[in-house]
Design a protein around this motif. Structure first.
Motif, PDB file in Angstrom:
ATOM      1  N   ALA A 142     -21.672   9.764 -19.438  1.00  0.00           N
ATOM      2  CA  ALA A 142     -20.637  10.661 -19.983  1.00  0.00           C
ATOM      3  C   ALA A 142     -19.298  10.015 -19.635  1.00  0.00           C
ATOM      4  O   ALA A 142     -19.222   9.196 -18.702  1.00  0.00           O
ATOM      5  N   SER A 143     -18.253  10.407 -20.359  1.00  0.00           N
ATOM      6  CA  SER A 143     -16.943   9.808 -20.093  1.00  0.00           C
ATOM      7  C   SER A 143     -16.499  10.155 -18.672  1.00  0.00           C
ATOM      8  O   SER A 143     -16.937  11.173 -18.111  1.00  0.00           O
ATOM      9  N   CYS A 146     -14.957  13.633 -18.441  1.00  0.00           N
ATOM     10  CA  CYS A 146     -15.966  14.694 -18.518  1.00  0.00           C
ATOM     11  C   CYS A 146     -16.701  14.830 -17.178  1.00  0.00           C
ATOM     12  O   CYS A 146     -16.908  15.938 -16.677  1.00  0.00           O
ATOM     13  N   ASP A 192     -25.650   9.837 -24.246  1.00  0.00           N
ATOM     14  CA  ASP A 192     -24.267  10.111 -23.853  1.00  0.00           C
ATOM     15  C   ASP A 192     -24.065  11.631 -23.933  1.00  0.00           C
ATOM     16  O   ASP A 192     -24.118  12.219 -25.018  1.00  0.00           O
ATOM     17  N   THR A 193     -23.831  12.249 -22.761  1.00  0.00           N
ATOM     18  CA  THR A 193     -23.798  13.717 -22.697  1.00  0.00           C
ATOM     19  C   THR A 193     -22.375  14.290 -22.811  1.00  0.00           C
ATOM     20  O   THR A 193     -22.196  15.495 -22.648  1.00  0.00           O
ATOM     21  N   THR A 194     -21.391  13.426 -23.108  1.00  0.00           N
ATOM     22  CA  THR A 194     -19.989  13.875 -23.119  1.00  0.00           C
ATOM     23  C   THR A 194     -19.784  15.117 -23.978  1.00  0.00           C
ATOM     24  O   THR A 194     -19.143  16.068 -23.566  1.00  0.00           O
ATOM     25  N   GLU A 195     -20.345  15.079 -25.177  1.00  0.00           N
ATOM     26  CA  GLU A 195     -20.142  16.192 -26.116  1.00  0.00           C
ATOM     27  C   GLU A 195     -21.340  17.129 -26.170  1.00  0.00           C
ATOM     28  O   GLU A 195     -21.467  17.905 -27.109  1.00  0.00           O
ATOM     29  N   MET A 196     -22.219  17.044 -25.166  1.00  0.00           N
ATOM     30  CA  MET A 196     -23.443  17.865 -25.221  1.00  0.00           C
ATOM     31  C   MET A 196     -23.427  18.940 -24.134  1.00  0.00           C
ATOM     32  O   MET A 196     -22.873  18.726 -23.058  1.00  0.00           O
ATOM     33  N   THR A 197     -24.073  20.076 -24.418  1.00  0.00           N
ATOM     34  CA  THR A 197     -24.218  21.104 -23.385  1.00  0.00           C
ATOM     35  C   THR A 197     -25.444  20.757 -22.537  1.00  0.00           C
ATOM     36  O   THR A 197     -26.292  19.943 -22.947  1.00  0.00           O
ATOM     37  N   GLN A 200     -28.539  21.366 -24.481  1.00  0.00           N
ATOM     38  CA  GLN A 200     -28.852  20.340 -25.488  1.00  0.00           C
ATOM     39  C   GLN A 200     -29.485  19.101 -24.846  1.00  0.00           C
ATOM     40  O   GLN A 200     -30.444  18.536 -25.373  1.00  0.00           O
TER      41      GLN A 200
END
Ligand code: DC
Length: 214
Positions: A142-143, A146, A192-197, A200
């Protein structure tokens, strides 16, 4: 049934959170290998041993007995799960985890503990070192922003910028050290979990496990 899952990734990528959820859902046992390095770091700090002195750390290794049972980490028989999450212990864990003999001892324990049954191990070197034959390997990332935000939510009294700096230092140390650096195994799936809950990411890993179990 024997089935092992390796989850690797940098600090704050959500490895342990996700591993716990997936284990509960599918009846796997979770082994948080970072907690083991933290226990070694805690022992050294408690004994006043210089964490930067590899020989001195090597000399205390035989005095350390570590067990990871049902989500709790035991250091010489005492549950230290609540004491290993401080910034001092994070720093000590990162330091002692760069030493060859520390790694040999803990990798052996991790391999023994996951020999028979269904296990998810999370850490930095699981996919390419601890469980090179794991049935599924996932590399979570992840970024930096984040990951810092996530840690900040767990430690609201801390300073976000400081957390970010600490994560950057730990990323650098963990991925540039000589002994088993943080690295994605060639056959690991990158998520990449940056935009994931959290839900998800858990769902994604559960479906990957189910696919491989068939
Ligand atoms: O996952 P964590 O933040 O609790 O890990 C603490 C430290 O332990 C981390 O800085 C790197 C080290 N570690 C490691 O070197 N190898 C592992 N398999 C797990 C953690």
């Amino acid at each position: 049934m024997n089935f092992t899952v390796a989850i690797d990734g940098p600090a704050g990528s959500g490895k342990s959170t996700i591993a716990k959820i997936v284990c509960k859902e599918l009846g796997f046992t979770h082994i948080d290998t970072g907690a083991m390095y933290r226990a070694v770091g805690l022992f050294a700090l408690n004994k006043g041993v210089d964490i930067c002195n590899e020989e001195k750390i090597n000399a205390i290794l035989d005095d350390i007995e570590i067990k990871y049972v049902e989500g709790k980490i035991y250091l010489n028989g005492k549950d230290v799960s609540g004491m290993i999450r401080t910034p001092e212990v994070s720093n000590a864990a990162s330091r002692v985890s760069s030493y060859k003999l520390v790694r040999e001892k803990l990798v052996y324990l991790q391999q023994k503990a996951s020999e028979n049954g269904m296990y998810i191990l999370d850490g930095r070197d699981i996919g390419y070192k601890v469980l090179p034959n794991a049935n599924l390997k996932v590399f979570l990332t992840a970024s930096i922003d984040c990951r810092a935000e996530r840690r900040f939510k767990e430690l609201p009294n801390a300073n976000l910028e400081e957390i970010k700096e600490q994560i950057k230092i730990r990323d650098y140390n963990d991925s540039t050290r000589k002994e088993s650096p943080l690295k994605q195994a060639d056959d690991a799936i990158l998520v990449d979990t940056t935009e994931m809950t959290i839900e998800q990411v858990s769902e994604k890993i559960i479906s990957l496990i189910k696919e491989r179990m068939c």
